[in-house]
Each structure stands twice: as C-alpha cells, then as structure tokens.
Scaffold this motif. Structure first.
Motif, PDB file in Angstrom:
ATOM      1  N   GLN A 363       0.825  -1.218   0.000  1.00 45.94           N
ATOM      2  CA  GLN A 363       0.000   0.000   0.000  1.00 45.94           C
ATOM      3  C   GLN A 363       0.856   1.264   0.000  1.00 45.94           C
ATOM      4  OE1 GLN A 363      -3.159  -0.955  -0.457  1.00 45.94           O
ATOM      5  NE2 GLN A 363      -2.265  -3.006  -0.174  1.00 45.94           N
ATOM      6  N   LEU A 364       2.169   1.132  -0.165  1.00 44.96           N
ATOM      7  CA  LEU A 364       3.059   2.295  -0.209  1.00 44.96           C
ATOM      8  C   LEU A 364       2.597   3.293  -1.267  1.00 44.96           C
ATOM      9  CD1 LEU A 364       6.776   1.033  -0.005  1.00 44.96           C
ATOM     10  CD2 LEU A 364       5.598   2.526   1.607  1.00 44.96           C
ATOM     11  N   SER A 365       2.629   4.553  -0.911  1.00 44.48           N
ATOM     12  CA  SER A 365       2.303   5.596  -1.883  1.00 44.48           C
ATOM     13  C   SER A 365       3.251   6.777  -1.698  1.00 44.48           C
ATOM     14  CB  SER A 365       0.849   6.053  -1.723  1.00 44.48           C
ATOM     15  OG  SER A 365       0.615   6.549  -0.408  1.00 44.48           O
ATOM     16  N   PHE A 366       3.235   7.684  -2.637  1.00 44.21           N
ATOM     17  CA  PHE A 366       4.150   8.818  -2.612  1.00 44.21           C
ATOM     18  C   PHE A 366       3.901   9.676  -1.368  1.00 44.21           C
ATOM     19  CE2 PHE A 366       5.434  13.154  -3.894  1.00 44.21           C
ATOM     20  CZ  PHE A 366       6.754  12.889  -4.245  1.00 44.21           C
ATOM     21  N   GLY A 367       4.981   9.978  -0.637  1.00 45.64           N
ATOM     22  CA  GLY A 367       4.868  10.808   0.558  1.00 45.64           C
ATOM     23  C   GLY A 367       4.745  10.032   1.853  1.00 45.64           C
ATOM     24  N   ASP A 368       4.662   8.702   1.781  1.00 43.89           N
ATOM     25  CA  ASP A 368       4.565   7.897   2.999  1.00 43.89           C
ATOM     26  C   ASP A 368       5.879   7.920   3.776  1.00 43.89           C
ATOM     27  OD1 ASP A 368       1.987   7.244   2.544  1.00 43.89           O
ATOM     28  OD2 ASP A 368       2.373   5.221   1.776  1.00 43.89           O
ATOM     29  N   SER A 369       5.799   7.573   5.049  1.00 43.91           N
ATOM     30  CA  SER A 369       6.983   7.554   5.902  1.00 43.91           C
ATOM     31  C   SER A 369       7.334   6.131   6.312  1.00 43.91           C
ATOM     32  CB  SER A 369       6.743   8.391   7.163  1.00 43.91           C
ATOM     33  OG  SER A 369       5.766   7.766   7.983  1.00 43.91           O
ATOM     34  N   TYR A 370       8.562   5.961   6.770  1.00 42.45           N
ATOM     35  CA  TYR A 370       9.038   4.644   7.213  1.00 42.45           C
ATOM     36  C   TYR A 370       8.245   4.138   8.411  1.00 42.45           C
ATOM     37  CZ  TYR A 370      12.116   1.287   9.563  1.00 42.45           C
ATOM     38  OH  TYR A 370      12.613   0.191  10.203  1.00 42.45           O
ATOM     39  N   SER A 371       7.980   5.006   9.371  1.00 45.54           N
ATOM     40  CA  SER A 371       7.377   4.569  10.633  1.00 45.54           C
ATOM     41  C   SER A 371       5.944   4.072  10.468  1.00 45.54           C
ATOM     42  CB  SER A 371       7.416   5.706  11.663  1.00 45.54           C
ATOM     43  OG  SER A 371       6.695   6.836  11.176  1.00 45.54           O
ATOM     44  N   THR A 372       5.206   4.647   9.525  1.00 42.54           N
ATOM     45  CA  THR A 372       3.796   4.263   9.382  1.00 42.54           C
ATOM     46  C   THR A 372       3.558   3.230   8.284  1.00 42.54           C
ATOM     47  OG1 THR A 372       3.398   6.127   7.873  1.00 42.54           O
ATOM     48  CG2 THR A 372       2.983   6.481  10.229  1.00 42.54           C
TER      49      THR A 372
END
Length: 497
Positions: A363-372
């Motif tokens: 579900q990774l998308s542009f602007g996501d962070s490592y922690s979430t």
C-alpha cells in the motif's frame, strides 16, 4: 553439617557438562551459518564502491553477487553428500578454513578477476558449510524440547541473516571500506574453527557400500548452476532472451536426467525417499517458494529506502534492524510451541503473517513515511518468518536417518537458493516493467519517476504476497506431522566424541 545445596552425582555432572557443550557447539554452528547467509547480501550496499574502485563495468557488476550464489547453489547437494560420507564435523572444518581464505582473497582483490574468483570460492566452501551445519544441529540435539530450541536458534539465524547482512554491510561501508564487507569473514571463520575444534562433537560418517555417484553429482551440479544462472540472466536480458531460455531449458533437462540416474543407481547422491516423504516434500516446496516472497521485500525495500526516501547506506541498513529482532522473538515462541502443537499450525500462522505484511507493504504511496508504512510491515513479516523457518527446518529433516542428514540439509539449502534466484529475476523484471508502464501512462503527473518507482515496488510486494499465499495450501495438505512424531528416527543418530 549440611548447607542445603544438593550434591550432583557423577553422571548428572557429566550430563550437565554434555548439555553445556552442545549449546556451545550450537553457538559455533550458528555463527558459521550466519556468515554464509549474510554473505549473499552483505555486499549489496557496498557494491557501487567496489565497482568504482576496481573499474568493474555495469554489465559485469552483477557477478559480485552471482559468482557467490551460482557456485553456492550448484554445489550444495554434492557438499551435503560429502558431509555424510566424510563426516559433518570434518567437512564443517574444511569449509570454515576455505571460507576464511576465500574471503581474504576477495577482500584484498586488486582486480575484477580476483574479486570474482574469491566470491566463487566463497560460494564453493559455503556449499560445504551450510549442509554440514544444519545436519550437525540435527544429530547433536535429539531430545524434543532441546531440538526445538536449537532449531529455533538456527532458523532465526537463517531467516534474519539476509537483513543482518544489509545492516552490517551499511555499517562497514559507512565507517570502514567495502573490502571489510568481505574481510570480516576471515576472523569470524577462524574463530568458529577454533570453537568447532573445542565444542562440536565428532560424528561417525555414513558407511558407503559403493562408489560415489559421479553421474548424479555432475548432472545435479551442472543442472542447478544452469537454472540459477538462467534466472540471473533473466534479470538483465529478459525472460525471452536466448541466453535465459537456453540455460533454463538445459538446467531442467539436466535435473530430469539427475532424477532418472538417482532412480537407477545403487548408491545415489540424493535418495529419492528424502523428498518423497510427504512432510519433507512439503517443507522443501515451502523452502523453494518462501525466498521468492522474501526477496520482494529485501530488494525493493532497499531501493525504496535509499532512492525514494534518500537514506544513506548506514541508515538504510539500520532500518532493517526490526526484522532480525522480530525473527528472534518469533523463533523463540515457535520453538516453545513446536513440541506441543506440531509444525502445521506454526507454519500456517507464519505464512498468514507474511502474506499480511507484504499486502500492508504493497500500500506504499508517494509521501509515505518509514514509521507508518514500512515498520509495521517489517514486524509482521518477521514475526511470521521466525516460526515458519523453525518448523520448516524441523520437518525437512523429518525421520531422516543420520546417514542422509547431510544431503537432506543440502536439499533444503538448495531449494532456498534456487528460490532466491527465482525471486531476484522474477521480481526485478516485474518491477522494471511496472515502472515503465506507469511512466508511460502518467506522463504529466508530478514526481513521475518517484511515483513510478513506488508503484513498481508495490507490484513486487503484491507478487510476493501471492507466493506466500501459495504456501498455505501446501502446508495445510502436506505437513501432517504430529508433535509426538517430530523425533521419530532420532534413534538412528549416533554421535561420537
């Protein structure tokens, strides 16, 4: 006057000493196994630095990885049978000394040929070490609870080694040199050699009634090398390239010839009864499929952290740290549960958690962070993999006589190695194609390159989740062992001092 302290009888003292020695031996064996496993990934982050220092072309740089995995995968079955016939401890010691020397050669290489030769030799001696190590665990620990704990430690090392390799590679590249990603093996191997001399018990080699199965050894080795090389070419040349198809077809033909030879020879390299038993056969299939899914995470997540999030080599490596921590936790839990509930529930739980983790990661998308978006997925996958590897390695050696423990261990390692090669080629190809399609279909979108890359990683994660799903029916229908049957056949094990 009594002090309230119990006095141990001589046989109890001897038993405690023997138990202590077994666990020290396990530490040595696990150290060697970790070295072999992490060496497949430790150079991944340092690869660009080695390429620049030695002037390696873009077309040849893959051989820093392939020279190791190709020879390692191709020689595993032969290495396992040599351990059975010549003694697991003896082959283990030879493998350690050879690995130390090969690592020094690769780390001190002054040109491309020396580096590739060193990596190839590392693979050859790793093919002696890996099956000898697993079979030594099998014949050293024969009591149910102890054996489950021992396999828990070994499985944790095997499952977490690739992630540890990325972490250690990042540290050494950042603070020392790419050369130390290879040279670090030399003192570790020599330390393990000294520990093996002191703590690993001498085993009795399997009696041999006939000669060596040379036709089987040649066809198996060349077949595995051809298959692994074919998949490595697919990553760079494509699946329809003549080189890719030629090596894959040749490899399959050689392996078919190998099976035919093994059915007819009186002294086979791989007795077909080993993969033919349903529990073992299921475990070998899971061992083949699981690394395909695992490479979906390691390769693409490594690219995501460094290229998309802009992490340094060190920070990218450290970002994988939760994975081996999760492996240790889940392997410990699984080793306690295995003698009580058997391998099937443990393996099913692991496969479900692994599937869920990769689906979350997809579900990774542009602007996501490592922690979430990354950390929860890594933890889910790690918690699944610890249990899956503990149970898989236990059932892979289900009711295997001591005389066949080396080749059974080698078959397990070979399945994982071929699976890893398939994963590398298949998922890299899927990723590249997905990125190209996304860029063509969204030419005007902002940050198109970064978005296309993330989309390609998601496609690979979905594919990995699909492979995890495939293991669930295999486990459900083929893993039938009951807790009380886990050690059947252990009465055949004889270990000398």
């Amino acid at each position: 006057m009594t002090t309230g302290m119990a006095t141990l009888a001589p046989d109890e003292k001897s038993s405690q000493t023997s138990a202590s020695k077994r666990w020290l031996a396990l530490g040595v064996i696990a150290m060697a196994q970790l070295m072999v496993v992490l060496d497949a990934t430790i150079v991944t982050i340092s690869l660009p630095f080695a390429q620049q220092d030695l002037g390696i072309s873009d077309g040849n740089r893959q051989w820093i990885l392939t020279a190791y995995t190709l020879i390692f995968g191709g020689l595993l079955l032969l290495g396992g049978r040599l351990a059975d016939y010549l003694g697991r401890r003896r082959i283990f010691l030879i493998g350690l000394i050879g690995f130390a020397g090969a690592s020094a050669l690769a780390g001190l290489a002054q040109n491309t040929a020396e580096l590739f030769a060193g990596r190839g030799l590392q693979g050859a001696f790793g093919a002696l070490l890996a099956p000898a190590a697993l079979s030594l665990v099998s014949i050293t620990f024969t009591e149910a609870k102890e054996r489950a704990r021992a396999f828990g430690v070994f499985a944790g090392v095997s499952a977490g080694g690739a992630a540890i390799g990325l972490i250690v590679g990042g540290l050494l590249t950042e603070y020392a040199s790419w050369r130390w990603c290879l040279l670090v093996n030399t003192p570790i191997a020599l330390l393990a050699f000294a520990g093996a001399i002191a703590f690993v018990v001498k085993d009795t080699p399997a009696p041999r009634t006939g000669g060596y199965d040379l036709p089987g050894a040649v066809t198996a080795t060349l077949g595995l090398i051809s298959v692994v090389y074919g998949f490595s070419r697919a990553a760079s040349d494509g699946w329809t390239a003549t080189t890719t198809l030629g090596f894959l077809v040749a490899g399959v033909a050689l392996l078919v010839a190998f099976v035919t030879i093994e059915r007819r020879t009186a002294n086979p390299l791989l007795p077909l009864r080993i993969p033919g038993e349903i529990n073992r056969g299921g475990s070998f299939l899971v061992a083949l499929i699981t690394p395909i899914a695992m490479f979906a995470m390691f390769l693409n997540l490594s690219f995501y952290l460094q290229l998309t999030l802009g992490y340094s080599a060190l920070k990218a490596g450290v970002s994988f740290l939760p994975f081996p921590i999760g492996i240790v936790i889940s392997a410990g839990i699984a080793s306690a549960l295995l003698p009580r509930i058997g391998p099937r529930p443990v393996m099913l739980t692991g496969a479900v958690l692994g599937t869920g983790g990769l689906l979350y990661l997809a579900q990774l998308s542009f602007g996501d962070s490592y922690s979430t978006s990354v950390l929860p997925a890594i933890l889910l996958i790690a918690l699944g993999m610890g249990g899956l590897f503990v149970a898989m390695q236990t059932t892979a050696l289900h009711q295997v006589d001591e005389k066949d423990s080396g080749v059974a261990s080698a078959l397990l390692n070979a399945a994982q190695q071929v699976g890893g090669s398939i994963g590398t080629a298949l998922l890299m190809t899927l990723s590249v194609q997905a990125a190209d399609r996304y860029a063509k279909n969204h030419p005007t979108i902002d940050n198109v390159v970064a978005r296309a890359s993330i989309h390609s990683y998601d496609v690979a994660f979905y594919a990995g989740a699909g492979f995890f799903l495939l293991t669930i029916p295999i486990i459900a229908f083929m893993i039938r062992d009951k807790p009380e049957n886990l050690l059947e056949g252990s009465e055949h094990v004889h270990v000398g001092v």
